[in-house]
Design a protein around this motif. Structure first.
Motif, PDB file in Angstrom:
ATOM      1  N   UNK A  68       0.871  -1.178   0.000  1.00 59.11           N
ATOM      2  CA  UNK A  68       0.000   0.000   0.000  1.00 59.11           C
ATOM      3  C   UNK A  68       0.910   1.230   0.000  1.00 59.11           C
ATOM      4  N   UNK A  69       1.132   1.802  -1.184  1.00 56.43           N
ATOM      5  CA  UNK A  69       2.138   2.858  -1.317  1.00 56.43           C
ATOM      6  C   UNK A  69       1.763   4.093  -0.506  1.00 56.43           C
ATOM      7  N   UNK A  70       0.520   4.514  -0.578  1.00 59.92           N
ATOM      8  CA  UNK A  70       0.110   5.715   0.150  1.00 59.92           C
ATOM      9  C   UNK A  70       0.318   5.550   1.650  1.00 59.92           C
ATOM     10  N   UNK A  71      -0.098   4.423   2.180  1.00 61.25           N
ATOM     11  CA  UNK A  71       0.075   4.153   3.608  1.00 61.25           C
ATOM     12  C   UNK A  71       1.546   4.121   3.985  1.00 61.25           C
ATOM     13  N   UNK A  72       2.349   3.481   3.143  1.00 59.28           N
ATOM     14  CA  UNK A  72       3.783   3.364   3.422  1.00 59.28           C
ATOM     15  C   UNK A  72       4.467   4.722   3.396  1.00 59.28           C
ATOM     16  N   UNK A  73       4.120   5.557   2.408  1.00 58.71           N
ATOM     17  CA  UNK A  73       4.721   6.888   2.316  1.00 58.71           C
ATOM     18  C   UNK A  73       4.468   7.696   3.580  1.00 58.71           C
ATOM     19  N   UNK A  74       3.230   7.696   4.017  1.00 56.25           N
ATOM     20  CA  UNK A  74       2.860   8.506   5.176  1.00 56.25           C
ATOM     21  C   UNK A  74       3.478   7.963   6.466  1.00 56.25           C
ATOM     22  N   UNK A  75       3.737   6.642   6.496  1.00 54.48           N
ATOM     23  CA  UNK A  75       4.299   6.061   7.726  1.00 54.48           C
ATOM     24  C   UNK A  75       5.815   6.257   7.822  1.00 54.48           C
ATOM     25  N   UNK A  76       6.516   6.292   6.688  1.00 52.15           N
ATOM     26  CA  UNK A  76       7.980   6.402   6.753  1.00 52.15           C
ATOM     27  C   UNK A  76       8.472   7.849   6.702  1.00 52.15           C
ATOM     28  N   UNK A  77       7.636   8.772   6.250  1.00 49.70           N
ATOM     29  CA  UNK A  77       8.069  10.170   6.138  1.00 49.70           C
ATOM     30  C   UNK A  77       8.363  10.750   7.518  1.00 49.70           C
ATOM     31  N   UNK A  78       9.563  11.259   7.757  1.00 51.15           N
ATOM     32  CA  UNK A  78       9.912  11.805   9.074  1.00 51.15           C
ATOM     33  C   UNK A  78       9.197  13.123   9.373  1.00 51.15           C
ATOM     34  N   UNK A  79       8.705  13.791   8.342  1.00 47.37           N
ATOM     35  CA  UNK A  79       7.923  15.003   8.469  1.00 47.37           C
ATOM     36  C   UNK A  79       7.065  15.120   7.214  1.00 47.37           C
ATOM     37  N   UNK A  80       6.126  16.054   7.138  1.00 46.85           N
ATOM     38  CA  UNK A  80       5.208  16.087   5.996  1.00 46.85           C
ATOM     39  C   UNK A  80       5.903  16.120   4.636  1.00 46.85           C
ATOM     40  N   UNK A  81       5.365  15.330   3.712  1.00 52.60           N
ATOM     41  CA  UNK A  81       5.884  15.303   2.345  1.00 52.60           C
ATOM     42  C   UNK A  81       5.532  16.612   1.650  1.00 52.60           C
ATOM     43  N   UNK A  82       6.512  17.212   0.998  1.00 56.06           N
ATOM     44  CA  UNK A  82       6.295  18.526   0.386  1.00 56.06           C
ATOM     45  C   UNK A  82       6.419  18.536  -1.135  1.00 56.06           C
ATOM     46  N   UNK A  83       7.114  17.534  -1.721  1.00 54.19           N
ATOM     47  CA  UNK A  83       7.312  17.517  -3.168  1.00 54.19           C
ATOM     48  C   UNK A  83       7.202  16.073  -3.683  1.00 54.19           C
ATOM     49  N   UNK A  84       6.906  15.947  -4.976  1.00 56.10           N
ATOM     50  CA  UNK A  84       6.778  14.622  -5.593  1.00 56.10           C
ATOM     51  C   UNK A  84       7.326  14.703  -7.013  1.00 56.10           C
ATOM     52  N   UNK A  85       8.244  13.802  -7.373  1.00 58.62           N
ATOM     53  CA  UNK A  85       8.738  13.707  -8.740  1.00 58.62           C
ATOM     54  C   UNK A  85       8.405  12.319  -9.274  1.00 58.62           C
ATOM     55  N   UNK A  86       7.528  12.265 -10.261  1.00 64.93           N
ATOM     56  CA  UNK A  86       7.091  11.014 -10.859  1.00 64.93           C
ATOM     57  C   UNK A  86       7.933  10.713 -12.092  1.00 64.93           C
ATOM     58  N   UNK A  87       8.720   9.657 -12.027  1.00 65.15           N
ATOM     59  CA  UNK A  87       9.568   9.249 -13.143  1.00 65.15           C
ATOM     60  C   UNK A  87       8.985   8.052 -13.884  1.00 65.15           C
ATOM     61  N   UNK A  88       7.727   7.708 -13.597  1.00 67.53           N
ATOM     62  CA  UNK A  88       7.148   6.491 -14.162  1.00 67.53           C
ATOM     63  C   UNK A  88       5.859   6.711 -14.943  1.00 67.53           C
ATOM     64  N   UNK A  89       4.957   7.502 -14.408  1.00 66.72           N
ATOM     65  CA  UNK A  89       3.638   7.654 -15.026  1.00 66.72           C
ATOM     66  C   UNK A  89       2.593   6.890 -14.233  1.00 66.72           C
ATOM     67  N   UNK A  90       1.603   6.355 -14.938  1.00 71.17           N
ATOM     68  CA  UNK A  90       0.550   5.609 -14.246  1.00 71.17           C
ATOM     69  C   UNK A  90      -0.253   6.515 -13.342  1.00 71.17           C
ATOM     70  N   UNK A  91      -0.499   6.049 -12.113  1.00 72.99           N
ATOM     71  CA  UNK A  91      -1.350   6.792 -11.171  1.00 72.99           C
ATOM     72  C   UNK A  91      -0.555   7.562 -10.127  1.00 72.99           C
TER      73      UNK A  91
END
Length: 334
Positions: A220-243
């Motif tokens: 579950x990528x969304x859940x994992x991102x929010x659990x491992x981030x040491x502080x709020x995520x501020x930027x996103x770089x998508x190198x793949x596409x999709x969703x």
């Protein structure tokens, strides 16, 4: 002089590629002739010779801006060359060239409008390129590693500039173990940002070695991102596409904080940034060159292939499977 080159005369899979003999080109204004030693492969290569829908969409937008191009005949698209990244030695200087000399060892990339915008290709024994498409090779790496730097330097430099990455950011990078993603990770780490990289479980240790916090796309990528981030995520770089752009919006980011290398109507409607080389400057060549020279960025070659038709076809078949760790190259010369 006869030049060996990979070309194609219609869109399709790697079977449309052919190894041909062509006549050496005449140098144009501000151009140099390069004896090619190696060519770095990128997903944009096979998407181009396949005539992928996102690239056709970009070509359509280009024609809206340049109406005269609507009158181009279909036959004028072909034959087309393959690949963009290269490294080699300058053998001839054209009129107007001021930054380079015969004998200079260089790396670079063939630059074009977004979409299906050029017939030129780097997979050849020699090529003529613009002075603005090359930079001096770092002394501490060989030609083969230098051949992986061109697209990456402009893509990563342009994209991270577009989303205004800084040392206070927590940035998520998708396809983080790939040829572009792995350099984006190291570039962002060097800037002092906290980096979360999305890749397969098998590439977790590799991402950690680059300085990123790994997250597997198999969970579950969304859940994992929010659990491992040491502080709020501020930027996103998508190198793949999709969703992944949709995911970036779901975790609360604004369009201006989201960059993607893959165009789509959704991206543009929602205000995310379709970015990469289109937002680069010539200095991005120099920035990556310096980071490689200083050891801040390591260049990883996953696999090398010979310059034969079947080998080139196999390289692209393999690249399309994904799960890459670094870059694939074609060795033109030893």
């Amino acid at each position: 002089m006869v030049v060996k080159a990979i070309q194609y005369n219609r869109f399709g899979n790697e079977k449309v590629l052919e190894l041909v003999n062509i006549t050496s080109e005449s140098l144009g204004m501000n151009q140099v002739r390069v004896k090619v030693f190696a060519v770095g492969l990128n997903p944009i290569d096979y998407k181009t010779f396949e005539g992928a829908k996102p690239l056709r969409f970009l070509s359509f937008l280009t024609k809206l801006k340049q109406p005269s191009r609507w009158f181009e005949s279909k036959s004028s698209l072909f034959p087309r060359g393959v690949a963009r990244d290269f490294a080699g030695v300058i053998t001839e200087i054209g009129e107007g060239v001021s930054r380079f000399s015969v004998g200079d060892k260089v790396f670079g990339t063939i630059i074009s409008d977004p979409g299906l915008g050029t017939k030129r290709g780097a997979l050849a024994t020699e090529i003529c390129v613009n002075e603005s498409e090359i930079a001096l090779k770092p002394d501490n790496i060989d030609m083969y590693h230098a051949a992986t730097m061109g697209v990456a330097s402009l893509t990563v430099g342009g994209a991270l500039r577009r989303i205004h990455l800084n040392s206070k950011d927590v940035v998520v990078i998708s396809a983080a173990s790939g040829g572009i993603g792995s350099i984006a990770v190291q570039y962002a780490v060097a800037k002092g940002a906290t980096v979360i990289g999305i890749a397969s479980k098998n590439n977790a240790e590799y991402l950690e070695s680059l300085g990123a916090i790994p997250v597997s796309y198999e969970e579950d990528v969304q859940k994992s991102l929010l659990s491992v981030a040491p502080k709020p995520i501020t930027k996103f770089l998508d190198c793949y596409g999709g969703d992944y752009v949709k995911l970036a919006f779901r975790i609360g980011l604004n369009g201006t904080d989201i960059g993607t290398l893959v165009p789509s109507p959704f991206v543009m409607i929602k205000g995310a940034q379709f970015t990469g080389p289109r937002h680069s400057t010539y200095d991005d060549f120099k920035i990556l060159e310096e980071m490689v020279s200083d050891g801040k960025v390591q260049l990883n070659i996953e696999k090398e292939y010979s310059f034969s038709l079947e080998s080139v076809r196999e390289a692209y078949r393999s690249l399309k499977l994904g799960h890459t760790r670094g870059k694939r190259i074609i060795k033109i010369r030893e």
